[in-house]
Design an enzyme around this catalytic site. Structure first.
Site, mmCIF file in Angstrom:
data_model
loop_
_atom_site.group_PDB
_atom_site.id
_atom_site.type_symbol
_atom_site.label_atom_id
_atom_site.label_comp_id
_atom_site.label_asym_id
_atom_site.label_seq_id
_atom_site.Cartn_x
_atom_site.Cartn_y
_atom_site.Cartn_z
ATOM 1 N N THR A 17 16.144 6.808 0.851
ATOM 2 C CA THR A 17 16.006 5.372 0.613
ATOM 3 C C THR A 17 16.974 4.954 -0.486
ATOM 4 O OG1 THR A 17 14.336 5.645 -1.104
ATOM 5 C CG2 THR A 17 13.543 5.540 1.182
ATOM 6 N N TYR A 71 4.402 8.186 -12.092
ATOM 7 C CA TYR A 71 4.513 8.032 -10.638
ATOM 8 C C TYR A 71 3.441 8.843 -9.926
ATOM 9 C CZ TYR A 71 6.751 8.015 -6.009
ATOM 10 O OH TYR A 71 7.021 7.867 -4.677
ATOM 11 N N CYS A 88 4.402 -0.884 1.167
ATOM 12 C CA CYS A 88 5.557 -0.026 0.881
ATOM 13 C C CYS A 88 6.161 -0.287 -0.498
ATOM 14 C CB CYS A 88 6.645 -0.230 1.930
ATOM 15 S SG CYS A 88 6.212 0.311 3.586
ATOM 16 N N LYS A 135 0.410 7.342 -7.547
ATOM 17 C CA LYS A 135 0.315 7.698 -6.135
ATOM 18 C C LYS A 135 -0.957 8.505 -5.837
ATOM 19 C CE LYS A 135 4.035 5.694 -4.637
ATOM 20 N NZ LYS A 135 3.955 4.568 -3.686
ATOM 21 N N SER A 156 2.567 9.518 -1.957
ATOM 22 C CA SER A 156 3.733 10.401 -2.073
ATOM 23 C C SER A 156 3.199 11.807 -2.221
ATOM 24 C CB SER A 156 4.569 10.037 -3.304
ATOM 25 O OG SER A 156 5.481 11.067 -3.626
#
Length: 253
Positions: free
Chosen positions: A194, A159, A84, A163, A146
């Site tokens: 989150t 990012y 995670c 991912k 993601s």
């Protein structure tokens, strides 16, 4: 695969998806060893019963090996590892200050992709050394991608690339590890409520929730954790990337 009486390794376990996953696994009778950075471990609050936090940088081999050695020394039967840990800084390919910073790109890939691979390879070796259960299973690794891997927005190039790499490893890893009775599954969440979302106003967060077809809200970390437990208990799920996004397909911005 039965979770009760087993051990699980969860990265990024001090907050967000990792903390929710660690709690869910412990509630099902697993002994959970959570990894996170020194500062995050030091600032973590009270932990659920059955969860132990260990300081470790997932991009480094030695602390991850040390955590796996700790699990073995404690006599726990490792059956599950969940990746995670991750970061999500934003920068455009070309911005007001010029081209995307190369070191920032490397850092994002190092944490999100290389860190995931590092834990995947070391945990897989530890799982392969375990005795199989009555169905020939030795364990499961769950990685976190993601939906940005498929529809990265403006400012998400690093990012999205990291991912997409996580999603791209899934089938090959599952095939590599099939001979040991180890499954590999990736979860690709949408917009999850989150700590990464904490900097947004309530208005912005509500707007993001309304962009989801259904249910029109942000996903909850507990829903990710529930999916991890479902994957663990569903022995025929393997080599798959599962979108958990409420049918959201991200727009450019």
């Amino acid at each position: 695969m039965k979770l009760a009486g087993t051990a699980a390794l969860v990265t990024g376990a001090a907050s967000g998806l990792g903390a929710a996953t660690a709690a869910a696994l412990a509630a099902r009778g697993a002994t959970v060893y959570g990894l996170d950075l020194d500062k995050a471990v030091a600032e973590a609050g009270a932990l659920p019963e059955g969860v132990t936090l260990l300081a470790a940088d997932v991009t480094q081999e030695a602390p991850v090996r040390a955590a796996l050695d700790r699990i073995e020394a404690d006599g726990a039967m490792l059956r599950l590892a969940v990746n995670c840990a991750g970061i999500a800084p934003s920068a455009r390919l070309v911005g007001r200050r010029g081209p995307h910073d190369l070191d920032l790109f490397r850092t994002v890939v190092d944490v999100n992709l290389v860190g995931t691979f590092n834990v995947l390879r070391l945990a897989a070796a530890a799982l392969a050394a375990q005795e199989p259960d009555e169905d020939g299973q030795r364990g499961l690794v769950v990685n976190t991608a993601s939906i940005a891997a498929y529809e990265g927005q403006i400012g998400q190039i690093a990012y999205a690339a990291s991912k997409a790499g996580v999603a791209g490893m899934t089938v090959t890893a599952a095939r590599d590890l099939a001979q040991y009775g180890i499954r590999v599954v990736t979860i690709a969440p949408g917009i999850v409520d989150t700590p990464m979302m904490a900097g947004f106003s309530e208005e912005v967060r509500a707007g993001l929730g309304r962009s989801v077809p259904f249910p029109q809200r942000l996903a909850r970390p507990e829903e990710y954790a529930r999916l991890v437990t479902m994957v663990a208990e569903h022995d025929y799920l393997n080599g798959e990337t599962i979108r958990m996004d409420g049918a959201l397909r991200m727009a450019a911005r």
